[in-house]
Design an enzyme around this catalytic site. Sequence first.
Site, PDB file in Angstrom:
ATOM      1  N   ILE A 143       0.926  -1.085  -0.071  1.00  0.00           N
ATOM      2  CA  ILE A 143      -0.076  -0.032   0.060  1.00  0.00           C
ATOM      3  C   ILE A 143       0.958   1.286   0.024  1.00  0.00           C
ATOM      4  O   ILE A 143       2.118   1.251   0.441  1.00  0.00           O
ATOM      5  CB  ILE A 143      -1.035   0.005   1.171  1.00  0.00           C
ATOM      6  CG1 ILE A 143      -0.179   0.002   2.507  1.00  0.00           C
ATOM      7  CG2 ILE A 143      -2.015  -1.161   1.094  1.00  0.00           C
ATOM      8  CD1 ILE A 143      -1.273  -0.039   3.767  1.00  0.00           C
ATOM      9  N   ASP A 144       0.108   2.304  -0.612  1.00  0.00           N
ATOM     10  CA  ASP A 144       1.322   3.369  -0.504  1.00  0.00           C
ATOM     11  C   ASP A 144       1.655   4.002   0.738  1.00  0.00           C
ATOM     12  O   ASP A 144       1.211   3.807   1.643  1.00  0.00           O
ATOM     13  CB  ASP A 144       0.294   4.642  -1.370  1.00  0.00           C
ATOM     14  CG  ASP A 144      -0.147   4.364  -2.705  1.00  0.00           C
ATOM     15  OD1 ASP A 144       0.541   3.589  -3.406  1.00  0.00           O
ATOM     16  OD2 ASP A 144      -1.023   4.962  -3.186  1.00  0.00           O
ATOM     17  N   ARG A 145       2.972   4.657   0.719  1.00  0.00           N
ATOM     18  CA  ARG A 145       3.429   5.181   1.689  1.00  0.00           C
ATOM     19  C   ARG A 145       2.610   6.212   2.638  1.00  0.00           C
ATOM     20  O   ARG A 145       2.123   6.121   3.802  1.00  0.00           O
ATOM     21  CB  ARG A 145       4.896   6.010   1.624  1.00  0.00           C
ATOM     22  CG  ARG A 145       5.669   6.680   2.695  1.00  0.00           C
ATOM     23  CD  ARG A 145       6.691   7.410   2.233  1.00  0.00           C
ATOM     24  NE  ARG A 145       7.260   7.918   3.382  1.00  0.00           N
ATOM     25  CZ  ARG A 145       8.145   8.625   3.158  1.00  0.00           C
ATOM     26  NH1 ARG A 145       8.764   8.952   2.132  1.00  0.00           N
ATOM     27  NH2 ARG A 145       9.250   9.055   4.335  1.00  0.00           N
ATOM     28  N   THR A 147      -0.787   6.008   2.488  1.00  0.00           N
ATOM     29  CA  THR A 147      -2.278   5.344   2.797  1.00  0.00           C
ATOM     30  C   THR A 147      -1.797   4.567   4.031  1.00  0.00           C
ATOM     31  O   THR A 147      -0.693   3.880   4.407  1.00  0.00           O
ATOM     32  CB  THR A 147      -2.446   4.171   1.881  1.00  0.00           C
ATOM     33  OG1 THR A 147      -2.768   5.087   0.643  1.00  0.00           O
ATOM     34  CG2 THR A 147      -3.789   3.897   2.114  1.00  0.00           C
ATOM     35  N   ARG A 245      -6.852   6.442  -5.712  1.00  0.00           N
ATOM     36  CA  ARG A 245      -6.621   8.019  -6.019  1.00  0.00           C
ATOM     37  C   ARG A 245      -6.814   8.470  -7.254  1.00  0.00           C
ATOM     38  O   ARG A 245      -7.271   9.673  -7.312  1.00  0.00           O
ATOM     39  CB  ARG A 245      -5.278   8.114  -5.334  1.00  0.00           C
ATOM     40  CG  ARG A 245      -4.945   7.594  -4.016  1.00  0.00           C
ATOM     41  CD  ARG A 245      -3.410   7.387  -3.546  1.00  0.00           C
ATOM     42  NE  ARG A 245      -2.550   8.752  -3.670  1.00  0.00           N
ATOM     43  CZ  ARG A 245      -1.368   8.935  -3.590  1.00  0.00           C
ATOM     44  NH1 ARG A 245      -0.673   7.720  -3.259  1.00  0.00           N
ATOM     45  NH2 ARG A 245      -0.697  10.090  -3.642  1.00  0.00           N
TER      46      ARG A 245
END
Length: 319
Positions: A143-145, A147, A245
Amino acid sequence: MTSLLPQVTFITVTSEYAEQRIDNFLRTQLKGVPKSMIYRILRKGEVRVNKKRVKPEYKLIDGDEIRIPPVRVAEKETPEVSPKLEKVASLESTIIFEDDSLLVINKPSGIAVHGGSGLSFGVIEGLRALRPEAKFLELVHRIDRETSGILLIAKKRSVLRSLHEQLRLKQVQKDYLALVKGTWPSACKVVEAPLLKNTLQSGERVVKVNREGKPSETRFKVEERFEQATLIKASPVTGRTHQIRVHTQYVEHPIAFDPRYGDAEFDRKLSATGLTRLFLHAANIRFEHPKTGETMILNAPLDTMLQNCLKQLRHQNHS
């Protein structure tokens, strides 16, 4: 100072490493060797599998014989991540489930899932420092940094393979909570827009809706409405980079405090709630436990900042 790794090495792949990509395998074998060098020796054909050249994405097969060339490596390696580091130690409190097969955490916002791009360590390096006895710890997904939320880590290669297969067959249900700009239309339940990933010279990844992109699908459901924002549940059917996003931005309802795809005016209005981070949280996951076959349903609570933001918005609704 540089040192030479031993002369040409030959390794026979065992079932434990079958299905692993050769580039990832070499990274575990050649500790301290930069990623760029691993790709260079693969590209030049210095690494051979069964006497043949292979691409970085080649998946190992039980019984493969790998030739690894001697590699010069700087002795000044990345310092070992200490389990005493405050950020690393705090990961212990984020664990929401653990058994012999799996470790599941509620990842805080602002910490990457793995080191690199100027970061000394990420979640996976931190967990390896906390669990030095664990022979195998690998991310099941990313998962994104920015998030927060549920992140699965496998403790066995067989578990990793099983979960990757479930992800490939779309048998894993993931639900995110996102606070988006404006009034999300109730009729907008699915966004299907192909996504194309570009990497800028800085190494930053930017994703756009583009006909040439990969098919991408996200399902949406309104959870709560506020004056200038909507809390939605987003369930990605495909797993593309920055998918939720970009899909929310595409329908003109970007996520609050998204540094890449957001809306500065919307963020400014929301700043009164104390929000300073991307409001995207991996809240729930559902999958089959690779060992017991049990249906696992795990939930990760929102952090204090996100909870406080919603409290303020509810208060504004009623005032």
